[in-house]
Design an enzyme around this catalytic site. Structure first.
Site, PDB file in Angstrom:
ATOM      1  CD  GLU A 109      28.392  -6.781 -10.304  1.00 39.28           C
ATOM      2  OE1 GLU A 109      29.257  -5.899 -10.331  1.00 39.28           O
ATOM      3  OE2 GLU A 109      27.973  -7.279  -9.262  1.00 39.28           O
ATOM      4  CB  CYS A 135      25.155 -15.271 -11.043  1.00 38.99           C
ATOM      5  SG  CYS A 135      24.146 -14.079 -10.212  1.00 38.99           S
ATOM      6  CB  CYS A 190      17.874  -3.065  -8.935  1.00 43.22           C
ATOM      7  SG  CYS A 190      16.313  -3.871  -8.480  1.00 43.22           S
ATOM      8  CB  CYS A 217      16.416  -4.912  -1.271  1.00 45.74           C
ATOM      9  SG  CYS A 217      15.092  -5.580  -2.281  1.00 45.74           S
ATOM     10  CB  CYS A 246      20.436  -5.286  -2.413  1.00 43.80           C
ATOM     11  SG  CYS A 246      20.963  -5.571  -4.104  1.00 43.80           S
ATOM     12  N   GLY A 305      19.630  -6.336 -10.880  1.00 41.49           N
ATOM     13  CA  GLY A 305      18.318  -6.065 -11.460  1.00 41.49           C
ATOM     14  C   GLY A 305      17.214  -6.999 -11.025  1.00 41.49           C
ATOM     15  CD  GLU A 306      12.296  -8.421  -9.566  1.00 40.05           C
ATOM     16  OE1 GLU A 306      12.827  -8.742  -8.493  1.00 40.05           O
ATOM     17  OE2 GLU A 306      11.679  -9.253 -10.285  1.00 40.05           O
ATOM     18  CB  SER A 321      16.268 -14.832  -8.402  1.00 34.69           C
ATOM     19  OG  SER A 321      16.104 -14.337  -7.087  1.00 34.69           O
ATOM     20  CB  SER A 349      14.653 -12.450  -2.819  1.00 37.76           C
ATOM     21  OG  SER A 349      15.509 -12.840  -3.853  1.00 37.76           O
ATOM     22  CG  LEU A 350       9.906 -15.267   2.000  1.00 30.63           C
ATOM     23  CD1 LEU A 350       8.812 -14.799   1.061  1.00 30.63           C
ATOM     24  CD2 LEU A 350       9.614 -16.668   2.506  1.00 30.63           C
ATOM     25  CG  ASN A 351      15.527 -11.707   1.450  1.00 27.29           C
ATOM     26  OD1 ASN A 351      15.971 -12.853   1.351  1.00 27.29           O
ATOM     27  ND2 ASN A 351      15.763 -10.792   0.538  1.00 27.29           N
ATOM     28  CG  ASN A 359      28.957 -10.548   0.894  1.00 29.02           C
ATOM     29  OD1 ASN A 359      29.891 -10.075   1.531  1.00 29.02           O
ATOM     30  ND2 ASN A 359      29.120 -11.314  -0.162  1.00 29.02           N
ATOM     31  CB  CYS A 377      24.016  -9.032  -6.271  1.00 27.98           C
ATOM     32  SG  CYS A 377      22.691  -8.022  -5.770  1.00 27.98           S
TER      33      CYS A 377
HETATM   34  N1  SAH Z   1      16.361  -8.910  -7.974  1.00 26.63           N
HETATM   35  C1  SAH Z   1      16.282 -10.304  -7.857  1.00 26.63           C
HETATM   36  C2  SAH Z   1      17.514 -11.017  -8.335  1.00 26.63           C
HETATM   37  C3  SAH Z   1      18.823 -10.408  -7.996  1.00 26.63           C
HETATM   38  S1  SAH Z   1      19.266 -10.310  -6.288  1.00 26.63           S
HETATM   39  C4  SAH Z   1      15.955 -10.696  -6.442  1.00 26.63           C
HETATM   40  O1  SAH Z   1      15.985  -9.844  -5.558  1.00 26.63           O
HETATM   41  O2  SAH Z   1      15.642 -11.867  -6.236  1.00 26.63           O
HETATM   42  C5  SAH Z   1      19.850 -11.958  -6.005  1.00 26.63           C
HETATM   43  C6  SAH Z   1      19.874 -12.382  -4.549  1.00 26.63           C
HETATM   44  O3  SAH Z   1      20.926 -11.742  -3.837  1.00 26.63           O
HETATM   45  C7  SAH Z   1      18.586 -12.081  -3.801  1.00 26.63           C
HETATM   46  O4  SAH Z   1      18.099 -13.246  -3.181  1.00 26.63           O
HETATM   47  C8  SAH Z   1      19.020 -11.080  -2.751  1.00 26.63           C
HETATM   48  O5  SAH Z   1      18.205 -11.209  -1.616  1.00 26.63           O
HETATM   49  C9  SAH Z   1      20.472 -11.448  -2.537  1.00 26.63           C
HETATM   50  N2  SAH Z   1      21.314 -10.372  -1.996  1.00 26.63           N
HETATM   51  C10 SAH Z   1      21.292  -9.073  -2.338  1.00 26.63           C
HETATM   52  N3  SAH Z   1      22.213  -8.389  -1.630  1.00 26.63           N
HETATM   53  C11 SAH Z   1      22.830  -9.257  -0.813  1.00 26.63           C
HETATM   54  C12 SAH Z   1      23.863  -9.165   0.172  1.00 26.63           C
HETATM   55  N4  SAH Z   1      24.457  -7.998   0.433  1.00 26.63           N
HETATM   56  N5  SAH Z   1      24.237 -10.285   0.825  1.00 26.63           N
HETATM   57  C13 SAH Z   1      23.654 -11.486   0.540  1.00 26.63           C
HETATM   58  N6  SAH Z   1      22.698 -11.636  -0.380  1.00 26.63           N
HETATM   59  C14 SAH Z   1      22.266 -10.546  -1.050  1.00 26.63           C
HETATM   60 FE1  SF4 Z   2      16.951  -5.298  -6.755  1.00 25.14          FE
HETATM   61 FE2  SF4 Z   2      17.147  -7.899  -6.044  1.00 25.14          FE
HETATM   62 FE3  SF4 Z   2      18.852  -6.063  -5.066  1.00 25.14          FE
HETATM   63 FE4  SF4 Z   2      16.325  -6.048  -4.261  1.00 25.14          FE
HETATM   64  S1  SF4 Z   2      17.818  -7.688  -3.933  1.00 25.14           S
HETATM   65  S2  SF4 Z   2      17.509  -4.228  -4.866  1.00 25.14           S
HETATM   66  S3  SF4 Z   2      15.282  -6.624  -6.139  1.00 25.14           S
HETATM   67  S4  SF4 Z   2      18.657  -6.669  -7.193  1.00 25.14           S
END
Ligand code: SAH
Ligand code: SF4
Length: 373
Positions: free
Chosen positions: A91, A107, A114, A118, A121, A190-191, A220, A243-245, A319, A363
């Site tokens: 997507e 995007c 992936c 995480c 996600c 994806g990463e 990212s 993506s620090l989080n 989300n 995502c």
């Molecule tokens: N894999 C890469 C790029 C794709 S994820 C990465 O992790 O950076 C893109 C962004 O979406 C990341 O910053 C991730 O932390 C965020 N993300 C993933 N799931 C989410 C959710 N359920 N709600 C809000 N942000 C989310």
């Molecule tokens: Fe993969 Fe990025 Fe989702 Fe983590 S946040 S599972 S690295 S797509």
């Protein structure tokens, strides 16, 4: 077997055409048809002779993504679900820019699923199906550009879409206005650094062949340290988002298993050493999770971690993946208090509202919803 012209690098394309006895300017014409005029077939290349097109058809083809589903949110965000040659799906999400009508950020995905896992996600739940090829990454930009151009010209009705929030038949924009994808972000499925070679080839095509400025492209990562270092070495140098989080290894280990391999200290060191061009910054994304990473102490630790790095922070209230899950976004007042601490420390901090909440724009969610139907 026929050659997919989009699979070839610029040099390979010149070589392929040379072998077929074609002059250099013909290759340039084809490059322009593929990457600027976005031709989906040789038939569209009207300034090439019919004989030449017939010849090309014998030895080559042009790959195209198949649009399976397109949804538009009330806020103007659009999601596209595409099918690949082997039936896998990915997507892409088109987000209206805050400034400027008809200007969008696209995007895009770098993998099918992936492997990073995480916890917050949706894509993680799919696991990794496979890496995308460079041309499949670039094809997302080409396909969406074609679709929005068709929609704005009003020539072709919006394709497909059986249910849900259908894309309006009437183009939303005024006649004469051309919608434009100004920015490209690798923040879909994806990463990117787990597919570094194809991603770097796609970056080259986006800049060299499609004409995107490196300043308008952001990759990212969840924090794959060797990938950050390699990205710093390739030309042109695009923007980095991390993506620090979380602000402690304990919490980050829990929500992002990649942290066990590349802990915060190493990750932050790689960011510090990233060759940020003058007046550029690293974007740090911070998905806010209630009771997990949203306290004032977290905000203060974040300030410390980022000190000395040219950075900006995007706060993304989580989300939720399902209502029954453990992870939730904090209250608005908590997000604002967190933002305030960062702002007071002089860090540009933007709250990214979840775009397209009504069409599951987090995502991986469109794909997951589609599968569930
Ligand atoms: N894999 C890469 C790029 C794709 S994820 C990465 O992790 O950076 C893109 C962004 O979406 C990341 O910053 C991730 O932390 C965020 N993300 C993933 N799931 C989410 C959710 N359920 N709600 C809000 N942000 C989310
Ligand atoms: Fe993969 Fe990025 Fe989702 Fe983590 S946040 S599972 S690295 S797509």
């Amino acid at each position: 077997m026929k050659t997919n012209l989009k699979q070839l690098s610029k040099q390979e394309l010149f070589h392929f055409m040379e072998q077929s006895g074609q002059k250099k300017f013909r290759t340039n014409q084809i490059i322009s048809w593929l990457y600027i005029k976005l031709a989906a077939s040789f038939d569209e290349m009207t300034d090439l002779s019919k004989d030449f097109r017939r010849e090309l058809n014998k030895s080559a083809f042009i790959s195209n993504l198949i649009l399976l589903k397109r949804l538009e949110s009330k806020d103007g965000t659009q999601k596209f679900l595409f099918e690949l040659e082997d039936g896998q799906t990915i997507e892409s999400v088109l987000i209206p820019n805050s400034k400027g009508e008809g200007r969008f950020t696209l995007c895009i995905s770098s993998q099918v699923g992936c492997a990073v896992g995480c916890e917050f996600c949706m894509t993680a739940r799919l696991g990794l199906k496979r890496n995308l090829k460079a041309y499949e990454i670039v094809d997302q930009v080409i396909a969406v550009k074609r679709l929005i151009a068709q929609q704005s010209s009003g020539l072709t009705p919006a394709p497909l879409i059986p249910s849900g929030n259908e894309v309006p038949d009437e183009p939303q924009k005024k006649a004469g206005e051309k919608p434009e994808i100004t920015n490209i972000v690798f923040m879909g499925m994806g990463e990117p650094f787990n597919n570094f070679n194809e991603v770097s080839q796609a970056l080259l095509k986006l800049t060299d062949l499609m004409g995107y400025s490196r300043r308008k492209i952001t990759v990212s990562t969840s924090g794959i340290v060797p990938g950050i270092r390699k990205l710093g070495e390739i030309k042109p140098l695009v923007n980095l988002a991390v993506s620090l989080n979380a602000t402690t290894d304990e919490v980050r280990n829990r929500i992002m298993p990649i942290n066990r391999k590349y802990p915060l200290k190493e990750l932050i060191r790689a960011c510090r050493e990233f060759p940020i061009p003058p007046r550029n910054r690293i974007t740090f994304e911070y998905v806010m999770l209630e009771g997990m990473n949203d306290t004032d102490n977290d905000a203060r630790r974040l300030v410390k971690l980022l000190s000395g790095i040219n950075s900006k922070v995007n706060l993304i209230p989580h989300n939720p993946l399902d209502l029954a899950g453990d992870l939730h976004p904090p209250s608005e007042s908590r997000v604002l208090a967190f933002q305030n601490i960062l702002k007071k420390a002089g860090i540009t901090t933007i709250i990214r509202k979840s775009m397209g909440g009504d069409i599951s724009a987090a995502c991986g969610q469109l794909k997951a919803a589609y599968k569930a139907e």
